[in-house]
Design a protein around this motif. Structure first.
Motif, PDB file in Angstrom:
ATOM      1  N   VAL A   1       0.336  -3.909  -1.970  1.00 61.79           N
ATOM      2  CA  VAL A   1      -1.097  -4.005  -2.242  1.00 61.79           C
ATOM      3  C   VAL A   1      -1.347  -3.037  -3.385  1.00 61.79           C
ATOM      4  CG1 VAL A   1      -3.395  -3.835  -1.275  1.00 61.79           C
ATOM      5  CG2 VAL A   1      -1.477  -4.381   0.210  1.00 61.79           C
TER       6      VAL A   1
ATOM      7  N   ILE B   1       5.166  12.026   3.985  1.00 64.06           N
ATOM      8  CA  ILE B   1       3.996  11.273   4.441  1.00 64.06           C
ATOM      9  C   ILE B   1       4.357   9.820   4.767  1.00 64.06           C
ATOM     10  CG2 ILE B   1       3.319  10.674   2.094  1.00 64.06           C
ATOM     11  CD1 ILE B   1       0.478  10.806   2.859  1.00 64.06           C
TER      12      ILE B   1
ATOM     13  N   THR C   1       1.000  -6.529  18.722  1.00 60.72           N
ATOM     14  CA  THR C   1       2.230  -6.398  19.481  1.00 60.72           C
ATOM     15  C   THR C   1       2.662  -4.950  19.660  1.00 60.72           C
ATOM     16  OG1 THR C   1       3.273  -6.869  17.375  1.00 60.72           O
ATOM     17  CG2 THR C   1       3.175  -8.646  18.948  1.00 60.72           C
TER      18      THR C   1
ATOM     19  N   GLU D   1      -7.863  -1.910  13.041  1.00 62.18           N
ATOM     20  CA  GLU D   1      -6.504  -1.549  13.422  1.00 62.18           C
ATOM     21  C   GLU D   1      -6.481  -0.874  14.791  1.00 62.18           C
ATOM     22  OE1 GLU D   1      -4.811   0.513  10.064  1.00 62.18           O
ATOM     23  OE2 GLU D   1      -4.913  -1.309   8.854  1.00 62.18           O
TER      24      GLU D   1
ATOM     25  N   GLU E   1      -9.651  -4.102  -1.779  1.00 59.39           N
ATOM     26  CA  GLU E   1      -9.596  -4.849  -3.033  1.00 59.39           C
ATOM     27  C   GLU E   1      -9.251  -6.314  -2.765  1.00 59.39           C
ATOM     28  OE1 GLU E   1      -9.636  -3.281  -6.489  1.00 59.39           O
ATOM     29  OE2 GLU E   1     -10.183  -5.386  -6.760  1.00 59.39           O
ATOM     30  N   ALA E   2      -8.225  -6.517  -1.931  1.00 59.62           N
ATOM     31  CA  ALA E   2      -7.781  -7.875  -1.637  1.00 59.62           C
ATOM     32  C   ALA E   2      -8.920  -8.690  -1.032  1.00 59.62           C
ATOM     33  CB  ALA E   2      -6.587  -7.845  -0.691  1.00 59.62           C
TER      34      ALA E   2
ATOM     35  N   ALA F   1      -6.562  -0.281   1.740  1.00 59.86           N
ATOM     36  CA  ALA F   1      -5.717  -1.087   0.861  1.00 59.86           C
ATOM     37  C   ALA F   1      -6.170  -2.535   0.846  1.00 59.86           C
ATOM     38  CB  ALA F   1      -4.261  -0.999   1.315  1.00 59.86           C
TER      39      ALA F   1
ATOM     40  N   TYR G   1     -12.263  -5.929  10.013  1.00 61.08           N
ATOM     41  CA  TYR G   1     -10.818  -5.804  10.011  1.00 61.08           C
ATOM     42  C   TYR G   1     -10.510  -4.498  10.730  1.00 61.08           C
ATOM     43  CZ  TYR G   1      -6.106  -4.696   8.829  1.00 61.08           C
ATOM     44  OH  TYR G   1      -4.791  -4.354   8.937  1.00 61.08           O
TER      45      TYR G   1
ATOM     46  N   PHE H   1      -0.505 -13.907   1.926  1.00 64.04           N
ATOM     47  CA  PHE H   1      -0.750 -13.351   3.246  1.00 64.04           C
ATOM     48  C   PHE H   1       0.562 -13.163   4.004  1.00 64.04           C
ATOM     49  CE2 PHE H   1      -4.750 -15.483   2.208  1.00 64.04           C
ATOM     50  CZ  PHE H   1      -5.583 -14.377   2.285  1.00 64.04           C
TER      51      PHE H   1
ATOM     52  N   GLU I   1       1.337 -13.584   7.011  1.00 60.92           N
ATOM     53  CA  GLU I   1       1.654 -14.624   7.984  1.00 60.92           C
ATOM     54  C   GLU I   1       2.497 -15.735   7.351  1.00 60.92           C
ATOM     55  OE1 GLU I   1      -1.478 -13.676   7.301  1.00 60.92           O
ATOM     56  OE2 GLU I   1      -1.884 -12.412   9.050  1.00 60.92           O
TER      57      GLU I   1
ATOM     58  N   SER J   1      -8.823  -0.827   6.811  1.00 58.82           N
ATOM     59  CA  SER J   1      -7.758  -0.602   5.842  1.00 58.82           C
ATOM     60  C   SER J   1      -8.359  -0.511   4.459  1.00 58.82           C
ATOM     61  CB  SER J   1      -6.764  -1.770   5.896  1.00 58.82           C
ATOM     62  OG  SER J   1      -5.977  -1.797   4.728  1.00 58.82           O
TER      63      SER J   1
ATOM     64  N   ASP K   1     -11.690  -9.502  -3.634  1.00 60.98           N
ATOM     65  CA  ASP K   1     -11.188 -10.501  -4.574  1.00 60.98           C
ATOM     66  C   ASP K   1     -11.171 -11.886  -3.943  1.00 60.98           C
ATOM     67  OD1 ASP K   1      -9.728 -11.761  -6.671  1.00 60.98           O
ATOM     68  OD2 ASP K   1      -7.883 -11.427  -5.529  1.00 60.98           O
TER      69      ASP K   1
ATOM     70  N   ILE L   1       0.957  -3.942   9.434  1.00 58.41           N
ATOM     71  CA  ILE L   1       0.758  -4.295  10.844  1.00 58.41           C
ATOM     72  C   ILE L   1       0.596  -5.804  10.987  1.00 58.41           C
ATOM     73  CG2 ILE L   1      -0.673  -3.936  12.879  1.00 58.41           C
ATOM     74  CD1 ILE L   1      -1.586  -1.293  11.664  1.00 58.41           C
ATOM     75  N   LEU L   2      -0.171  -6.402  10.075  1.00 58.00           N
ATOM     76  CA  LEU L   2      -0.338  -7.857  10.133  1.00 58.00           C
ATOM     77  C   LEU L   2       1.010  -8.567  10.025  1.00 58.00           C
ATOM     78  CD1 LEU L   2      -3.528  -8.454   7.909  1.00 58.00           C
ATOM     79  CD2 LEU L   2      -3.366  -8.556  10.393  1.00 58.00           C
TER      80      LEU L   2
ATOM     81  N   MET M   1      -0.844  -8.652  -2.122  1.00 52.29           N
ATOM     82  CA  MET M   1      -2.250  -8.917  -1.812  1.00 52.29           C
ATOM     83  C   MET M   1      -3.168  -8.277  -2.834  1.00 52.29           C
ATOM     84  SD  MET M   1      -2.116  -8.185   2.259  1.00 52.29           S
ATOM     85  CE  MET M   1      -3.457  -9.204   2.822  1.00 52.29           C
ATOM     86  N   GLY M   2      -4.260  -8.963  -3.120  1.00 47.85           N
ATOM     87  CA  GLY M   2      -5.316  -8.353  -3.902  1.00 47.85           C
ATOM     88  C   GLY M   2      -5.111  -8.472  -5.383  1.00 47.85           C
TER      89      GLY M   2
ATOM     90  N   ALA N   1       0.809  -0.150   2.476  1.00 45.25           N
ATOM     91  CA  ALA N   1      -0.516  -0.137   3.090  1.00 45.25           C
ATOM     92  C   ALA N   1      -0.373  -0.461   4.571  1.00 45.25           C
ATOM     93  CB  ALA N   1      -1.413  -1.156   2.417  1.00 45.25           C
ATOM     94  N   GLY N   2      -0.986   0.375   5.384  1.00 43.16           N
ATOM     95  CA  GLY N   2      -0.826   0.224   6.830  1.00 43.16           C
ATOM     96  C   GLY N   2      -1.244  -1.138   7.340  1.00 43.16           C
ATOM     97  N   GLY N   3      -2.461  -1.547   7.006  1.00 36.80           N
ATOM     98  CA  GLY N   3      -3.026  -2.779   7.555  1.00 36.80           C
ATOM     99  C   GLY N   3      -2.144  -4.001   7.368  1.00 36.80           C
ATOM    100  N   PRO N   4      -1.821  -4.330   6.122  1.00 35.52           N
ATOM    101  CA  PRO N   4      -0.968  -5.507   5.912  1.00 35.52           C
ATOM    102  C   PRO N   4       0.397  -5.365   6.579  1.00 35.52           C
ATOM    103  CG  PRO N   4      -2.036  -4.835   3.870  1.00 35.52           C
ATOM    104  CD  PRO N   4      -2.338  -3.777   4.869  1.00 35.52           C
TER     105      PRO N   4
ATOM    106  N   VAL O   1      -4.911   1.438  -7.472  1.00 31.33           N
ATOM    107  CA  VAL O   1      -5.377   1.664  -8.840  1.00 31.33           C
ATOM    108  C   VAL O   1      -4.351   2.442  -9.653  1.00 31.33           C
ATOM    109  CG1 VAL O   1      -7.132   2.873 -10.205  1.00 31.33           C
ATOM    110  CG2 VAL O   1      -7.789   1.581  -8.171  1.00 31.33           C
TER     111      VAL O   1
ATOM    112  N   ASP P   1       2.896  -8.122  13.310  1.00 32.13           N
ATOM    113  CA  ASP P   1       2.320  -9.040  14.298  1.00 32.13           C
ATOM    114  C   ASP P   1       2.872 -10.447  14.111  1.00 32.13           C
ATOM    115  OD1 ASP P   1       0.787  -7.054  15.328  1.00 32.13           O
ATOM    116  OD2 ASP P   1      -1.122  -7.762  14.512  1.00 32.13           O
TER     117      ASP P   1
END
Lengths: 703, 703
Positions: A385, A346, B247, B218, B170-171, B167, B216, A439, A441, B165, B174, A315-316, A417-418, A310-313, A388, A319
């Motif tokens: 993450v 992809i 970053t 990106e 769900e997290a 993804a 949230y 998380f 972090e 995001s 929850d 990137i987090l 996560m999740g 998953a892209g978002g986590p 389904v 970071d």
């Protein structure tokens, strides 16, 4: 092997004095916990008012017990504790744990009573934990002892935990269980009347089941002993500490510059740093790092790979890795080739590797294979993450299998996560000792701590250097000052102290008249600096009491006349000026402040505005090793100014290092020196020609 | 009221196109969630292969549905989405949510297909969420719509949440449930082809049920619109954002000084700061703060009281409060008197108040009464570590009653540690909207964010000032440079640009010969500075190309000869020097770097070493208000150097502010200026006499 605390942690029989059947009482909970956890030995309840407690025969006093008793847990009212301890002593008990509170923590009377307990313990050669504590435990099946009143049964593991806060005991055990972190031993030390954190450190150092030590500290009993002990341990077993009370020290009245800057708990930071203890700021961070350290191999370095679906986590996580100062691994060419070939188009194959939401067990296996085979990767964060449509169990299985295939060759942490009811299959990760965080972090912070610890292990030990110095000269100066009740040494005398210890110090001449001025100039040569000589004025430049870069006789005389005009009293009274050689170079400040806990704290930084406004300084606890001195200089932000910045000449760093070490020696040799500021110490390029231009020593006074 | 997205969030009938009965498919989960949550309207499954799904009549196509359809959720394979959307358009649908992925996120082909969807949506005047998203929900009972495939049923509440995001969707749901945080609306915006974060902000601004907005992010679609919209909202409703990708920006090739310093995502920080958005670094922080903001009143300030029954956690809380820059409240005299009278002597009555382990409901009531009555207290952290012997429920009841008695007059957050099965009675706290944290650090962080937000609300708005300037002069200079293909403007021309905008600039004269030198000196007057005039040398002082503080003719000629010797070519070729007035004051740097996302980023800091080594600079996004300019100057660490440090004269801050505003205007007027550095801009005490000494402008080039 160290057996000093065996009476506490390795008993074969325990008396619970003050045991009780009343639910909700401590006397009941401790007895219950011992039995519930199947203590591997005999438990004897003691209570004069009961015949049987918890189906076990109860004794009126410990003296009535026919068997040998190794350990007594004491939960009687405060004023009975001393008498009970006397009985324990007579009985030949080796250790006591005093749960009862109402001692030193309540004031003077309590402190006196606590002292009495200590005396009884010493008299009978018993060791004592507490008073005012939460109990102790040892999960070694040979003992299986839970002598706490915790509602949580701790797991077995390899962590030794010392808590100075009893109240945090329950919270800690509960939290650890939730995280699946097991303990070898646990001790709530309470008021530390006898057994201190230092004792536990030494004991756990030798305990084969303890591989990691966690400390929750509120103060240091004996920080210098702590340093020595901790330094000996941290190269073998990591120590992580929460030291509460970061901001408490601010209140002290402080007279030196160094002292003001040292106000904010820098002593503790320096101490931990110098003995390799990892300091964290909160209990959850403590555990996040502990889990990684106990379960995973140390990373070789700080080059981190991230795998995500998953892209978002992703990137987090990136970071977090970068902002903690670690490096995102640059994959080897063949890794990229492999990923390109095996992952669907992809997917993103650069770090972080994104196998995308559709990426199932196959993609995770490929990504894991790639990063675990890559020599540019030291640690891995696997983010998952659960979408389904993907089979969680299969993904987790793939991850675990790859780690096994590569024989745990790198640090791997999970970030899952999740999923409302947890993610199916995570027990597989836990079974294989792969920590899972909620998380990114937290995972990054754990890796950071591990990489830092690894660096500590590999860091040269450093050695203390002894210079030949002229101790007598300093002794004489200090003596004459104390004899006359002066606690401030400045000017010529301060410079003499420095010279006696081989520290460069500018020539200076005291001048009261124009005739003297001329003589001084011809002796010192231009350029010159001039300062008003009045001990009553502490920040001379604020009031125009300093003239610098005086280039010739004319400028010199003008400066002198100006000073006289400004500072001369009525009737031509004038205290005079100091004329000294003008040294052009980089201004630094070297200082020392005696800390009541840690002894001399050495400070180094860039001088002038850098120290006053930018606070760009660093501290270490005395004595300094050569490596410490080197590190101090390198660690300031303004370090580039010393190595030749924008065409300026690099300064003589060797001499600077040596100066720090010589001043460290001075601080150790003369504890009567409470603090000093050398401000500025001017460093130049020419070897050995850097010099102090101004210095002040403050001596400890009588009371 | 803003109704622009009603087609998405307030439908009366929904078609689920691609609905399915197969467990584990998205088409089943969404239908299931709509029904399970009792969507207050009609739901129509659409699937040509089924007659009935989930006991509901199923239609082959949306066109077969006899009723009006407001919203269509689309979960069909990618290449069918466009055709389905055409049908939706024909049916008169007002909104579509495209869950299907495989569009822009997969590359060029996908992006093309996404564009086609957008065109269909525009053609039929439909609004679209997604593609590649997790769905939307609205908990308002008038709709009760859960059109996501989340396994978690969200709670009703007053938080609008936008996630870029999918993804994390769900997290997030929850995690929010676990924390008892309810949503008004939620949207996973996916690729943001049509509906963006900005649209949602505007929509939720007007939604009466949304009191707090969480983001949230990106990336920003249109940061300048974001600024405008967010600024309008944050004075009424707080916005908290996690912006991932802190970053990532580091990689761009950058030519200006300001640009290099701006590399680390300062644009986002500046943006959020200037529009009052609270930025956090992690999802858990986001929620910690959200809960406090939705449930508790804002504190009037940052003076915090702590109540605890355990020393350790009390100290940890104090540490957290102080290290976040907040203040430990100093109690009023009567508060101390009251506490002294009512609490047992063993308790500690100074902040933090420690009622000790024995402290039950009575002690907590006394402590709460005291701090809630104290005008020196703005916020309260109540720490409770449940001891064995104290009745949890009674303590919690006492806390809640006091808060009610005082009518929620202060911010109160709970920090409850320990107890394996939770602490009995906490539901009472939750019912009364008192947030509970596990660790004191989280509670402190939440209070910090609230106090900061409160400050934002009260901050003056600031206004943009328009100065009379000579735009034509600048236009001419820029034109002549671009015409000749030059993208670097330095020296005299750079100074002219500044003067045209009313910015002070030092006089400078180009000199090639000794004769010219004399003339220049008599025109400018001593002291003087001299610089080699060679555009090929960018860091002149690194190579000895700068001489400063030249005091007389002799020094001047020597400096000139030295430059000629050093930089003169063979055969006496010499490009000459710039002679300019020497201004003695504090060196600052003012710069601008055009950011591809945010437009001109203005920078201010102290010059020379402060910027190069200390990086003591600050950024804001253009245009600056007068308040922004003031804040920039005040926010640097070296600010004391401007207000008169150690006897030096305070500089003319007003002119400095005005200079920033004039340069902000210049940056807005000429987008062709890609960046500039004024380094140094020397500020002095005399009003209006501060001046730029060196400046360089870089223009945007053709491609």
């Amino acid at each position: 092997m160290n057996r000093s605390l065996d009476g506490i942690f390795r008993p074969k029989s325990i008396a619970v004095i003050g045991a009780s059947t009343n639910k909700g009482t401590i006397g009941r909970e401790i007895l219950h916990n011992l039995i519930e956890n199947e203590f591997n030995g005999k438990v004897f309840p003691v209570n004069p008012k009961a015949e049987v407690i918890h189906s076990i025969k109860c004794y009126s006093t410990i003296l009535d017990i026919p068997d040998i008793v190794d350990l007594a847990i004491i939960i009687v009212p405060r004023d009975q504790v001393k008498g009970i301890m006397e009985q324990c002593g007579e009985k030949g008990v080796r250790g006591v744990v005093v749960i009862t509170s109402g001692f030193k923590e309540t004031g003077e009377e309590g402190a006196k009573k606590e002292q009495e307990l200590l005396e009884v313990a010493r008299k009978y050669d018993m060791r004592m934990v507490g008073p005012n504590c939460f109990g102790v435990l040892n999960t070694d099946p040979a003992y299986s002892m839970n002598a706490t009143f915790s509602k949580t049964a701790p797991l077995r593991g390899n962590v030794g935990f010392m808590s100075q806060s009893g109240a945090l005991g329950e919270a800690i055990l509960d939290y650890a269980n939730k995280l699946n972190l097991g303990f070898s031993m646990f001790a709530s030390v309470g008021n530390k009347a006898d057994i201190s954190g230092n004792d536990l450190l030494r004991y756990w150092h030798d305990d084969p089941y303890t591989e990691l030590i966690l400390l929750y500290l509120e103060n240091f009993g004996n920080p210098r002993r702590f340093t020595k002990i901790a330094r000996g341990i941290t190269r073998e077993k990591p120590i992580i500490a929460v030291k509460a009370g970061r901001t408490a020290a601010g209140a002290r009245a402080i007279s030196s510059h160094t002292g003001v800057l040292a106000g904010l708990d820098v002593g503790t930071d320096a101490l931990f740093d110098q003995c390799g203890v990892i300091r964290v700021t909160s209990v959850d961070e403590l555990f996040d790092i502990a889990i990684a350290l106990t379960h995973q191999p140390l990373p070789k370095g700080d080059r981190i790979a991230i795998i995500t679906n998953a892209g978002g986590p992703g990137i987090l996580a990136t970071d977090a890795v970068v902002s903690l100062g670690m490096t995102m691994a640059r994959f080897e060419h063949r890794t990229l080739e492999y990923l390109k070939e095996k992952l669907p188009p992809i997917a993103s194959i650069n770090n972080p590797i994104d196998v995308v939401a559709a990426g199932g067990p196959g993609s995770y296996a490929v990504a894991m294979e790639a990063v675990l085979s890559d020599d540019n990767v030291d640690g891995v964060i696997v983010v998952f993450v659960p979408p389904v449509v993907v089979d969680h169990r299969a993904v987790i299985k793939a991850i675990v299998e790859m780690i096994e295939k590569h024989k745990n060759n790198k640090t791997v942490l999970g970030c899952f996560m999740g999923a409302p009811d947890g993610i199916a299959g995570t027990e597989e990760m836990i079974k294989h000792k792969i920590p899972i965080y909620t998380f990114p972090e937290s995972a990054a912070k754990a890796l950071w701590a591990m990489a830092r610890y690894k660096k500590w292990i590999e860091r040269p030990q450093g050695k203390t250097v002894e210079f030949e110095v002229n101790k007598d000269t300093v002794l004489k100066i200090l003596d004459s000052n104390t004899r006359e009740g002066r606690d401030l040494i400045i000017g010529k005398e301060a410079m003499e102290i420095l010279r006696a210890y081989g520290v460069g110090a500018a020539q200076l001449i005291k001048v009261r008249t124009l005739a003297d001025l001329k003589k001084a100039a011809s002796k010192l040569g231009f350029p010159l600096a001039m300062k008003i000589d009045d001990p009553g004025i502490s920040h001379k430049s604020d009031v125009g009491g300093v003239a610098v870069d005086i280039r010739d006789q004319g400028e010199l005389e003008n400066a002198f006349k100006e000073m006289k005009r400004k500072f001369g009293g009525p009737g031509g009274k004038f205290s005079g000026v100091i004329v000294q050689e003008m040294i052009k170079g980089v201004e630094t400040i070297i200082g020392m402040q005696h800390d009541p806990n840690f002894g001399p704290l050495m400070m180094f930084g860039l001088g002038g505005i850098y120290v006053e406004v930018m606070k760009d300084v660093t501290f270490k606890i005395n004595p300094l090793t050569d490596y410490d001195a080197e590190e101090m200089i390198k660690s300031i932000k303004g370090y580039p100014l010393l190595t030749g910045f924008r065409g300026s000449e690099p300064v003589d760093i060797k001499t600077l290092e040596e100066t720090l070490l010589r001043l460290s020696q001075l601080s150790s040799d003369f504890p009567i020196i409470d603090s000093f500021d050398i401000n500025p110490f001017i460093v130049i390029g020419k070897t050995g020609r850097s010099k102090a231009v101004d210095a002040r020593f403050i001596l400890r006074t009588g009371n």
